[in-house]
Design an enzyme around this catalytic site. Structure first.
Site, mmCIF file in Angstrom:
data_model
loop_
_atom_site.group_PDB
_atom_site.id
_atom_site.type_symbol
_atom_site.label_atom_id
_atom_site.label_comp_id
_atom_site.label_asym_id
_atom_site.label_seq_id
_atom_site.Cartn_x
_atom_site.Cartn_y
_atom_site.Cartn_z
ATOM 1 N N ASN A 196 65.774 41.910 38.442
ATOM 2 C CA ASN A 196 65.070 40.573 37.740
ATOM 3 C C ASN A 196 63.652 40.828 38.441
ATOM 4 O OD1 ASN A 196 63.795 38.471 36.924
ATOM 5 N ND2 ASN A 196 64.925 37.036 38.291
ATOM 6 N N LYS A 232 60.952 39.261 37.692
ATOM 7 C CA LYS A 232 60.057 38.219 37.630
ATOM 8 C C LYS A 232 58.780 38.187 36.960
ATOM 9 C CE LYS A 232 62.768 36.447 41.659
ATOM 10 N NZ LYS A 232 63.147 35.465 42.490
ATOM 11 N N HIS A 276 67.991 30.853 35.011
ATOM 12 C CA HIS A 276 67.503 31.011 36.487
ATOM 13 C C HIS A 276 67.081 30.029 37.099
ATOM 14 C CE1 HIS A 276 65.200 32.663 39.958
ATOM 15 N NE2 HIS A 276 66.083 34.023 39.721
ATOM 16 N N GLU A 280 64.492 29.342 39.035
ATOM 17 C CA GLU A 280 63.075 29.048 38.955
ATOM 18 C C GLU A 280 62.793 28.459 37.515
ATOM 19 O OE1 GLU A 280 61.920 33.168 39.801
ATOM 20 O OE2 GLU A 280 62.673 32.627 42.116
ATOM 21 N N GLU A 303 73.935 32.301 41.986
ATOM 22 C CA GLU A 303 72.723 32.422 42.686
ATOM 23 C C GLU A 303 72.554 31.160 43.504
ATOM 24 O OE1 GLU A 303 70.023 35.766 41.277
ATOM 25 O OE2 GLU A 303 69.379 33.992 40.281
ATOM 26 N N GLY A 362 64.945 34.613 47.098
ATOM 27 C CA GLY A 362 63.546 34.891 47.777
ATOM 28 C C GLY A 362 63.341 34.276 48.964
ATOM 29 N N SER A 373 68.510 37.097 47.777
ATOM 30 C CA SER A 373 68.381 38.013 48.959
ATOM 31 C C SER A 373 69.236 39.302 49.179
ATOM 32 C CB SER A 373 68.129 37.252 50.187
ATOM 33 O OG SER A 373 67.141 36.248 49.918
ATOM 34 N N GLY A 377 63.404 40.402 44.488
ATOM 35 C CA GLY A 377 62.507 41.114 45.342
ATOM 36 C C GLY A 377 62.866 42.547 45.687
HETATM 37 C C1 PEP Z 1 66.596 36.289 41.546
HETATM 38 O O1 PEP Z 1 65.316 36.287 41.470
HETATM 39 O O2 PEP Z 1 67.408 36.248 40.671
HETATM 40 C C2 PEP Z 1 66.805 36.808 43.105
HETATM 41 C C3 PEP Z 1 67.992 36.641 43.160
HETATM 42 O O3 PEP Z 1 65.724 36.755 43.857
HETATM 43 P P1 PEP Z 1 65.851 37.618 45.349
HETATM 44 O O4 PEP Z 1 66.844 38.827 45.272
HETATM 45 O O5 PEP Z 1 64.431 38.039 45.556
HETATM 46 O O6 PEP Z 1 66.419 36.571 46.188
#
Ligand code: PEP
Length: 257
Positions: free
Chosen positions: A9, A11, A96, A98, A168, A174, A213, A235
């Site tokens: 992803n 973003k 998501h 966010e 998640e 993040g 993460s 990330g």
């Molecule tokens: C995400 O954006 O779905 C995500 C899991 O981000 P990160 O891996 O950066 O925590």
């Protein structure tokens, strides 16, 4: 046999030039490999068409990060599923955290998107997860149940396998703080049991991703969990070397399973 989807992803990162460089690097690392896992990248809208074209012959699928549930109309700034399908997009991430926390999306809206994505023969990746407060208050499974009940409303046994669920935990996204292996085992076992109790044995085929993460260092520990069928990676998916390491970890787990 265990199934695995490794999804990036991106973003709001990568213009179409940067996106091309990134996917060409990833594809280069996969050349001459016969993959057992499915690989997916989800760039921003403006890079989607370019990425689909660049990856036309690559073993890498392309997804969007959002959509509107109506096919067309007066929805300024929105993109329909039909528009995504027209350019060759296969997956759409919905729900998501966010989008929930920054853009105020609720479970009813997410349910409308999910049904429209299935009707258009695309594949939804439904994100669910608890906040840190909810976890600390012991409400994790109440939250997951509530989100699943609302987001999957009117989804039947014949459609459930078309949906990918991404667990998640919001506090892990993040932050560099992944859920522990024990927390992931507990949550993914709970999710599988819930889905089977509601939809029957067909729910054994539902892909359940972990996201939060996930990186090259913890990939082995996370992806080897029985009810983890891959990762939704933010990330670390922007670093092609790291993304390729995670793919390799998934491939090794599948080869040894
Ligand atoms: C995400 O954006 O779905 C995500 C899991 O981000 P990160 O891996 O950066 O925590």
């Amino acid at each position: 046999m265990k199934k695995m989807l490794i999804a990036g992803n991106w973003k709001m990162n990568c213009n179409s030039f940067e996106a091309t460089v990134l996917v060409e690097y990833i594809w280069g690392g996969l050349l001459e490999k016969i993959l057992k896992s499915e690989i997916l990248v989800c760039p921003p809208f403006t890079s989607l068409e370019t990425v689909v074209k660049v990856l036309e012959k690559a073993p890498v699928h392309v997804g969007a990060q959002n959509c509107h549930y109506e096919p067309k109309g007066a929805f300024t700034g929105e993109i329909s599923i039909q528009m995504l399908s027209h350019i060759g997009v296969e997956y759409v991430i919905i729900g998501h955290s966010e989008r929930r926390s920054i853009f105020g999306e609720d479970d009813e809206l997410i349910n409308n998107k999910l049904k429209a994505i299935i009707n258009a023969d695309l594949k939804p990746i439904l994100c669910i997860g608890e906040t840190l407060n909810e976890r600390n208050e012991g409400k994790t499974f109440d939250i997951l149940k509530f989100q699943l009940e609302k987001c999957l409303e009117s989804v039947t046994e014949s459609d459930i396998y078309k949906i990918t669920i991404a667990y998640e935990p919001v506090w892990a996204i993040g932050t560099g703080i992944s859920a522990t292996r024990e927390q992931i085992v507990e949550a993914h076992d709970w999710l599988r049991t819930y889905l089977i109790s509601k939809y029957g044995s067909v729910a054994n085929d539902v892909i359940i991703l972990y996201g939060g993460s996930l990186n090259a260092k913890n990939a082995e520990s996370v992806l080897s969990v029985k009810n983890v069928n891959g990762g939704l990676i933010g990330g670390a998916s922007l670093n092609p070397e790291e993304f390729l390491i995670i793919i390799n970890v998934a491939e090794n787990i599948l080869s040894n399973s």
